[in-house]
Design an enzyme around this catalytic site. Structure first.
Site, short mmCIF file in Angstrom:
data_model
loop_
_atom_site.label_atom_id
_atom_site.label_comp_id
_atom_site.label_asym_id
_atom_site.label_seq_id
_atom_site.Cartn_x
_atom_site.Cartn_y
_atom_site.Cartn_z
N ILE A 191 11.03 -4.38 1.55
CA ILE A 191 11.09 -4.52 3.00
C ILE A 191 11.43 -3.19 3.65
O ILE A 191 12.25 -2.42 3.14
CB ILE A 191 12.14 -5.58 3.38
CG1 ILE A 191 11.74 -6.94 2.79
CG2 ILE A 191 12.31 -5.67 4.89
CD1 ILE A 191 12.86 -7.95 2.80
N GLY A 200 9.96 -0.43 3.92
CA GLY A 200 9.79 0.73 3.05
C GLY A 200 8.53 1.51 3.32
O GLY A 200 8.15 2.38 2.53
N ASP A 243 -1.93 -1.84 9.72
CA ASP A 243 -2.00 -1.99 8.26
C ASP A 243 -2.59 -3.32 7.82
O ASP A 243 -2.93 -3.49 6.64
CB ASP A 243 -0.61 -1.84 7.64
CG ASP A 243 -0.08 -0.42 7.69
OD1 ASP A 243 -0.90 0.50 7.88
OD2 ASP A 243 1.13 -0.23 7.54
N LYS A 294 0.83 -1.20 0.00
CA LYS A 294 0.00 0.00 0.00
C LYS A 294 0.86 1.26 0.00
O LYS A 294 2.07 1.23 0.26
CB LYS A 294 -0.92 0.01 1.22
CG LYS A 294 -0.21 -0.09 2.58
CD LYS A 294 0.34 1.22 3.12
CE LYS A 294 1.07 1.05 4.43
NZ LYS A 294 1.69 2.32 4.91
#
Length: 311
Positions: free
Chosen positions: A107, A109, A148, A19
């Site tokens: 990863i 990020g 998330d 996302k």
């Protein structure tokens, strides 16, 4: 070294998307140790894949793929393992499954790759074990794993409130094309939040009270109407300033992208990924090439993408 993946007669494959946060408003630190949030999520067509098969105990390994997974934990701290164990505890099913993950979301990020792993693991194990939880039950479990994870289940576009896990779907017309620029060095999410708190405390007299976190109505209008240019003007992240203060290299890359054809750019979540919104596919190709030419890693992505699903 991971153990060899155990093959079963009927493996279950589930996918879930990464996302980008189009907007992220952060309230003051609350008594429970969390910051209230208001954010606009958009799922992107970068999918994590989890394959679950029958096996004794919970075990995880990573498949070879486009993301370097050599430093990732595969034990009890891994979010996918935690998701499978939580599902087993909630349903009374034995926690027996071997998971194999192919990662496509970068990863550390700020793009929710670990959360997507957890969402896909919930779906895969639910199908493997035949626990048949409702979508509402799965979202409730997802919320216990992180803010998330529920959105990775939902996908599309959505407004998140509370800790980001109180979701309301948002209508989005058409496609939105992104270029994602990645940094070779990660950022500590707690450190970024602390830097925001310290800045607000230090300059409280000038800044005044922190406003209640909200998603501007104009953002929802831009999504409903498919207005890429308007949405680009509204990209916003309260964590962006502390990220850029800590990392001048990210600030320089943001300016580079915005002067090379992007309609707008924003730090995604707590960084260090930068998300640039562009007019269309050709513009995405051109900007990604600009970043590649200067030695940066960049990917193109399109949203909104579908949420987690089996098959």
């Amino acid at each position: 070294m991971t153990e060899r993946f155990a093959h079963a007669a009927a493996p279950v494959t589930a996918t879930a998307p990464g996302k980008v946060n189009l907007t992220l408003a952060v309230g003051d630190l609350a008594a429970d140790g969390y910051h209230p949030l208001a954010t606009t999520f958009m799922a992107l067509d970068l999918y994590e894949e989890v394959v679950a098969v029958e096996g004794e105990g919970l075990r995880l390994e990573y498949a070879p793929g486009p993301i370097d997974v050599s430093r990732l934990e595969t034990g009890e701290t891994n979010l996918a393992i935690r998701a499978a164990r939580l599902l087993a505890e909630a349903t009374g099913h034995a926690a027996d499954a071997h998971l194999r993950i192919t990662k496509r979301v970068p990863i550390a990020g700020g793009m929710g790759g670990g959360s997507a792993d957890a969402a896909a693991a919930l779906l895969a194990c639910d199908a493997l074990w035949g626990t048949r939880l409702t979508a509402e039950d799965l979202r409730a479990l997802a919320a216990k794993l992180g803010s998330d994870v529920p959105f990775a289940l939902l996908g599309g576009a959505a407004v998140g409130a509370g800790r980001g896990d109180e979701l309301t779907s948002a209508l989005a017309e058409g496609e939105f094309h992104w270029v994602l620029r990645f940094s070779g060095r990660g950022l500590s999410t707690p450190a970024v939040y602390r830097a925001l708190d310290e800045h607000r405390t230090r300059f409280a007299a000038d800044l005044g009270p922190t406003p209640e976190p909200l998603v501007p109505e104009a953002v929802l209008h831009a999504l409903r109407s498919g207005d890429v240019r308007l949405l680009a003007e509204l990209l916003q992240n309260d964590l962006q300033a502390p990220v850029l203060r800590r990392r001048p290299d990210i600030a320089e890359a943001l300016e580079f992208g915005e002067t090379r054809g992007a309609l707008g750019g924003v730090v995604s979540g707590s960084g260090p990924t930068l998300a640039f919104l562009v007019e269309g596919r050709d513009e995405a190709d051109a900007l990604a090439a600009e970043f590649a030419a200067r030695g940066d890693r960049a990917l193109r992505a399109v949203g909104p993408a579908t949420g987690a699903r089996v098959g």
